[in-house]
Design an enzyme around this catalytic site. Sequence first.
Site, mmCIF file in Angstrom:
data_model
loop_
_atom_site.group_PDB
_atom_site.id
_atom_site.type_symbol
_atom_site.label_atom_id
_atom_site.label_comp_id
_atom_site.label_asym_id
_atom_site.label_seq_id
_atom_site.Cartn_x
_atom_site.Cartn_y
_atom_site.Cartn_z
ATOM 1 N N GLY A 281 37.241 36.516 38.207
ATOM 2 C CA GLY A 281 35.990 35.842 37.874
ATOM 3 C C GLY A 281 35.711 34.678 38.807
ATOM 4 C CG ASN B 178 31.246 35.942 40.464
ATOM 5 O OD1 ASN B 178 32.117 36.637 39.959
ATOM 6 N ND2 ASN B 178 30.104 35.689 39.846
ATOM 7 N N GLY C 238 35.947 29.773 37.714
ATOM 8 C CA GLY C 238 36.578 30.535 38.781
ATOM 9 C C GLY C 238 36.120 30.095 40.157
ATOM 10 C CE1 TYR D 191 35.261 33.669 24.684
ATOM 11 C CE2 TYR D 191 35.492 31.937 23.040
ATOM 12 C CZ TYR D 191 35.521 32.347 24.362
ATOM 13 O OH TYR D 191 35.839 31.445 25.357
#
Length: 310
Positions: A23, A25, A29, A177
């Site tokens: 992750g 991008n 991250g 979640y």
Amino acid sequence: MSDSKWTASRIPDLTGRTFVVTGANSGLGLATTRHLARHGAHVVMAVRNEAKGRRAIADIRAADPDASLEMRHLDLADLDSVKAFAARAHDDALQVDVLINNAGVMTPPRTLSPQGHESQFAGNHLGHFALTGLLMDLLRQGRDPRVVTVSSIGHHGGQIHFDDLSGARKYQRVKYYDQSKFANVLFGLELDRRLRAADSPVRSLLAHPGITATNLQQTGPTGLFRVGGALVNRLFAQDVEIGTLPQLHAATAPDVEGGQFFGPDGWKELRGHPTIVRPDPAAEDPDTARRLWVLSEELTGVVYAPAPSA
């Protein structure tokens, strides 16, 4: 840890070391990748959206032209993609010193992965479980090798719904979640126990960012969940540059120990600089962790080394 606040300026020279960041991008991250590269690391940016990955590389290199970066495709919710990523890493004899299991999805409508798993459990837990196992032989050869798994304060009060893992009977976005983030902590601590038992050089650590303003609250949720996420970001969240510090500390500080969990030092761990925090007591239960571990091996087809004797 010392009394002084830990900041990214205390990251040591990382020249010659390779970090894989999932992750990479956007959000935590991207900030993690930027700081690692700034301190000399080579960063493998494992991203699902390659167009966004290319833009992220351009953004980093606009400020740091010498940043050592490469992008590789990885969709953590698709186990075929995870296995393809790991196979390519082995084919290329990729050096892996640190794996940062950062990527995540938050409170989307109920959807299933290509293998039929609930998307949050698939992407946040199963994909990282499989990736870590498939890269473990490369990690064992690394310099000061570590696995850093990024959880959430949402793991507090979470549980594994073993009787309805995919939410087929009753899906609640936040509850599932929290399940995935609870699974992250169970995994990180059980991995530490197994690595210690095997006398492995690899260390397993955990981190969470408190409440940090990223696009996680906007890309997964829909409707009122997205509106609520925007309000939380605006009113309560800290900047991503602070929120990324716990995982950077876990990944780079020389004095960390396997099994440690880093989060913000402020009230209720919502904001602040990194410090050692305690997992939810339920996440420290080795029986639940072993049960999840066995199930995760079955669901992913990725089998780690034999478990140590009880």
